[in-house]
Design a protein around this motif. Structure first.
Motif, PDB file in Angstrom:
ATOM      1  N   GLU A 222       0.837  -1.212   0.000  1.00  0.00           N
ATOM      2  CA  GLU A 222       0.000   0.000   0.000  1.00  0.00           C
ATOM      3  C   GLU A 222       0.864   1.252   0.000  1.00  0.00           C
ATOM      4  OE1 GLU A 222      -3.525   2.094   2.705  1.00  0.00           O
ATOM      5  OE2 GLU A 222      -2.552   0.230   3.382  1.00  0.00           O
ATOM      6  N   ALA A 223       1.935   1.228   0.807  1.00  0.00           N
ATOM      7  CA  ALA A 223       2.835   2.389   0.842  1.00  0.00           C
ATOM      8  C   ALA A 223       3.518   2.592  -0.507  1.00  0.00           C
ATOM      9  CB  ALA A 223       3.883   2.193   1.938  1.00  0.00           C
ATOM     10  N   ALA A 224       3.910   1.485  -1.148  1.00  0.00           N
ATOM     11  CA  ALA A 224       4.541   1.608  -2.457  1.00  0.00           C
ATOM     12  C   ALA A 224       3.565   2.170  -3.477  1.00  0.00           C
ATOM     13  CB  ALA A 224       5.076   0.256  -2.916  1.00  0.00           C
ATOM     14  N   GLN A 225       2.317   1.673  -3.466  1.00  0.00           N
ATOM     15  CA  GLN A 225       1.323   2.145  -4.415  1.00  0.00           C
ATOM     16  C   GLN A 225       1.057   3.638  -4.241  1.00  0.00           C
ATOM     17  OE1 GLN A 225      -0.016   0.491  -6.895  1.00  0.00           O
ATOM     18  NE2 GLN A 225      -1.333   2.210  -7.545  1.00  0.00           N
ATOM     19  N   THR A 226       1.062   4.097  -2.986  1.00  0.00           N
ATOM     20  CA  THR A 226       0.741   5.502  -2.711  1.00  0.00           C
ATOM     21  C   THR A 226       1.944   6.413  -2.933  1.00  0.00           C
ATOM     22  OG1 THR A 226      -0.933   4.834  -1.091  1.00  0.00           O
ATOM     23  CG2 THR A 226      -0.121   7.114  -0.992  1.00  0.00           C
ATOM     24  N   TYR A 227       3.022   6.156  -2.207  1.00  0.00           N
ATOM     25  CA  TYR A 227       4.153   7.085  -2.224  1.00  0.00           C
ATOM     26  C   TYR A 227       4.967   7.000  -3.529  1.00  0.00           C
ATOM     27  CZ  TYR A 227       3.461   8.367   2.661  1.00  0.00           C
ATOM     28  OH  TYR A 227       2.948   8.865   3.827  1.00  0.00           O
ATOM     29  N   VAL A 228       5.175   5.773  -4.018  1.00  0.00           N
ATOM     30  CA  VAL A 228       5.954   5.649  -5.254  1.00  0.00           C
ATOM     31  C   VAL A 228       5.207   6.284  -6.422  1.00  0.00           C
ATOM     32  CG1 VAL A 228       6.970   4.023  -6.879  1.00  0.00           C
ATOM     33  CG2 VAL A 228       7.120   3.586  -4.431  1.00  0.00           C
ATOM     34  N   LEU A 229       3.869   6.117  -6.447  1.00  0.00           N
ATOM     35  CA  LEU A 229       3.076   6.726  -7.508  1.00  0.00           C
ATOM     36  C   LEU A 229       3.171   8.250  -7.457  1.00  0.00           C
ATOM     37  CD1 LEU A 229       1.270   5.729  -9.822  1.00  0.00           C
ATOM     38  CD2 LEU A 229      -0.693   6.118  -8.338  1.00  0.00           C
ATOM     39  N   LEU A 230       3.074   8.804  -6.212  1.00  0.00           N
ATOM     40  CA  LEU A 230       3.191  10.263  -6.072  1.00  0.00           C
ATOM     41  C   LEU A 230       4.608  10.733  -6.422  1.00  0.00           C
ATOM     42  CD1 LEU A 230       1.158  10.918  -2.787  1.00  0.00           C
ATOM     43  CD2 LEU A 230       0.491  11.457  -5.126  1.00  0.00           C
ATOM     44  N   ALA A 231       5.632   9.973  -6.024  1.00  0.00           N
ATOM     45  CA  ALA A 231       7.014  10.366  -6.320  1.00  0.00           C
ATOM     46  C   ALA A 231       7.272  10.387  -7.826  1.00  0.00           C
ATOM     47  CB  ALA A 231       7.983   9.412  -5.623  1.00  0.00           C
ATOM     48  N   ILE A 232       6.731   9.382  -8.522  1.00  0.00           N
ATOM     49  CA  ILE A 232       6.906   9.342  -9.981  1.00  0.00           C
ATOM     50  C   ILE A 232       6.143  10.478 -10.646  1.00  0.00           C
ATOM     51  CG2 ILE A 232       6.434   7.978 -12.043  1.00  0.00           C
ATOM     52  CD1 ILE A 232       6.986   5.500 -10.375  1.00  0.00           C
TER      53      ILE A 232
END
Length: 687
Positions: A222-232
């Motif tokens: 969940e953290a990857a889906q949220t933060y990585v998506l926003l970072a990209i």
């Protein structure tokens, strides 16, 4: 309005600092992201529409501030993503959300690959290539700078450009060197920005995963889906404007200046608008379409489009030129009005020719006279030390067919005849035999001459004659007339140009000379007086230094000339003898000098100092003594007491114009002197 523009840049820098330090809400971040994209597109459009690189001379500075603005946004967006990222995809603003969901379909793995490709394109291809071009352009521009400056000076001396045009060309050349040097440095900002984007993405991903799992108790997926998506999404928002600026930088530094004053799109369109370019393209695409397995429905239309373009461009090329537009009949001139062009002429030197000499200036026949006049001006400018004004050549129907007339400032100073279809054979004293032709006198030196046919030139040369064409005759006469009347060529504008040229090398000397203590008018009088005595202005710095010292004592032009002559004695005598040769001089006998000195004291104005009959006898004695030296071409000087120098110079000027009259103080102490004649006492003169 200028005050508002001046305060805009400091305000923008202050805003940039605030972006890095002060937290901002998500909606403000959206506004700044859109502004960043807008600025990048605007910069790209200006770069593409520039006709030459210097048209966008502010580009290095704009590139710097645009990069800093984008990095400031990265800091602000990183803060928002890490602080509010757990609240959802819209927590960092709608722009980041759109780039993270719509452009990459909400899949952060796809986003990583897309961002990696953009980084490779930007950093490896565009930025690296533009940086290399900038480096090479800066190096070659700086290496070519001295040559360009010398070419400008040569064009100025040749009269091809005016002093104002030369000054503008020097400024443009210096600006070009500064521009490419700045572009070489600013390309490093673009490369550093691409690296910074990559590092910021990694920091956002790692920081987001740690915060999501540790601080907000989110699962790793969940953290990857949220933060990585926003970072990209954040990285893509910054990377797209960065790519636009990199393209703009590459377009600027790879642009080759066109002589047709076209922007980049017009230049590319012009060079691709050839039917020979598109015909092979259509043929190759057609062959590919016929191969088995090739997409026929894609290649065939492309081949058709290329073939149509080739046919259309060929038709345009072979089309007859459009008829010239019908010009409206000029309005009837109002005979009651007189314009200034009818009564004024801006050229100081005029060469009027009869219609028989027009072939000498006909461009279809090479205009031989014009090239020789340019050569005369160039050489004379080097000898006199200032740029000789342009010579205007015009045909005058009032002159005899083969007559030419030279005027300076509206005064006729030379007139003679020449034949455009014949050559002049000069008898220099070594000629043997007679030539068939029209006898004449050389207009410059007064030598016996004959106008002969060009076919007889070899025979005349073999007989010892010096054979020259009509253009050389006129140009030589022009050179002699301009040299004799050099004082008429120097005016306040030429003196100001001398001061401007000296200011670059000796600014303090110029500041101490003009306009205080000497005005430009007085300085012009001093320099004209020096030219009148055959003292050129090539060593203007030495002359100016001598004038500065003397100007503290007097501002009278005549007195200044007499007081600075001892400082210029070496310049005068170097024309008369070599370094190791003695100076040949004539002097006056002591009693005669004493008599003339008493006359000077009795007539302070020095207008009627020498009694006419005595003056005539002095001139005769000097002429008789000078004849043997002049026959052997041995230059000499007449050296007298300082008090009578001016009077003696005025007395002999008309008879011995090339003989310098110097005072005893003007001869350097270490210069050897050979007295070749002593003009006798008053009794001997009277006898």
């Amino acid at each position: 309005m200028p005050a508002m523009r001046g305060s805009a840049l400091p305000a923008a820098i202050l805003l940039l600092v605030l972006l890095m330090v002060v937290p901002i809400p998500a909606f403000m971040l959206d506004i700044f992201f859109v502004m960043n994209i807008m600025i990048s597109i605007a910069v790209l459009m200006v770069a593409l529409n520039a006709q030459k690189p210097l048209d966008f001379s502010a580009f290095p500075t704009v590139l710097l501030f645009a990069t800093l603005f984008r990095l400031g946004l990265n800091v602000a967006s990183t803060r928002v993503v890490l602080v509010h990222g757990h609240e959802g995809e819209a927590a960092a603003g709608h722009v980041i959300e759109a780039f993270g969901t719509f452009l990459i379909g909400g899949d952060y793995v796809v986003g990583l690959f897309v961002f990696s490709i953009l980084i490779i394109i930007n950093m490896i291809v565009v930025t690296k290539g533009a940086g290399r071009v900038s480096e090479v352009s800066a190096r070659f521009t700086l290496d070519a700078l001295p040559g360009k400056q010398m070419a400008i000076d040569a064009d100025l001396n040749a009269g091809l450009i005016t002093p104002d045009e030369a000054r503008n060309k020097r400024i443009e050349t210096g600006a070009e060197a500064d521009f490419y040097g700045a572009m070489d440095g600013s390309s490093k900002f673009v490369k550093g920005d691409a690296v910074a984007g990559l590092l910021i993405l990694a920091i956002n991903i790692v920081g987001g995963l740690i915060l999501g799992v540790v601080s907000h108790q989110m699962a790793v997926g969940e953290a990857a889906q949220t933060y990585v998506l926003l970072a990209i999404g954040d990285a893509l928002v910054a990377q797209v404007p960065s790519l636009l600026l990199s393209i703009a930088a590459a377009a600027i530094v790879t642009r080759v200046t066109s002589t047709s004053s076209q922007d980049l799109a017009g230049q590319i369109g012009t060079q691709f608008a050839s039917h020979r370019t598109w015909a092979p393209v259509a043929g190759i695409l057609g062959l590919l379409a016929m191969l088995p397995g090739m997409p026929f429905l894609v290649l065939a239309p492309a081949a058709g489009i290329a073939g149509f373009a080739s046919w259309k461009l060929g038709k345009i090329k072979n089309a007859p030129p459009p008829p010239p537009p019908v010009e409206a009949l000029p309005e009837a001139a109002d005979l009651s009005k007189i314009c200034w062009e009818e009564v004024a002429d801006t050229c100081h030197i005029m060469l009027d020719i009869g219609y028989g000499l027009v072939p000498l200036v006909d461009e279809r026949k090479g205009a031989p006279l014009m090239s020789r006049i340019t050569g005369v001006r160039r050489q004379l400018s080097k000898e006199l030390g200032f740029v000789v004004p342009q010579v205007k050549v015009r045909d005058d129907i009032n002159l005899a067919p083969y007559t030419y007339r030279i005027s300076i400032g509206g005064v006729v100073v030379g007139e003679d005849m020449a034949s455009a279809t014949e050559m002049l054979a000069l008898d220099t004293g070594q000629a043997v035999g007679m030539l068939n032709g029209k006898t004449a006198k050389d207009p410059t030196f007064g030598l016996d001459a004959v106008w002969i046919q060009p076919g007889d030139a070899d025979a005349a040369t073999g007989a010892g004659y010096l054979v020259v064409d009509a253009g050389t005759v006129i140009a030589t006469h022009l050179n002699h007339v301009l040299t004799v009347n050099a004082t008429e060529l120097l005016g306040p504008d030429e003196v100001q140009a001398l001061l401007d040229g000296l200011k670059d090398r000796a600014a303090n000397l110029v500041a101490a000379l003009c306009p205080n203590p000497l005005t430009l008018t007085t300085l012009t009088q001093v320099l004209r007086a020096l030219l009148a005595e055959n003292i050129t202005l090539k060593e203007f710095r030495r002359i100016a230094a001598a004038i500065v010292v003397v100007a503290q004592r007097t501002q009278d032009a005549d007195e200044i000339v007499e007081l600075i002559r001892p400082e210029l004695g070496a310049l005068i005598i170097q024309k008369l003898c070599g370094v190791r040769e003695p100076l040949r001089v004539m002097t006056l006998e002591g009693q005669l000098e004493a008599l003339l000195g008493q006359a000077m004291r009795n007539d302070p104005s020095r207008r009627h100092a020498i009694e006419p009959d005595l003056g005539r006898r002095i001139v005769d004695a000097l002429t008789n003594a000078a004849q043997p030296l002049m026959a052997e071409a041995k230059p000499f000087a007449l050296v007298v007491q300082p008090s009578i120098r001016v009077a003696i110079r005025k007395l002999i000027k008309s008879y011995l114009p090339d003989t310098p009259v110097m005072s005893f103080f003007e001869v350097p102490e270490d210069k050897a002197v050979e007295v070749v004649a002593v003009i006798g006492a008053p009794e001997a003169i009277a006898a």
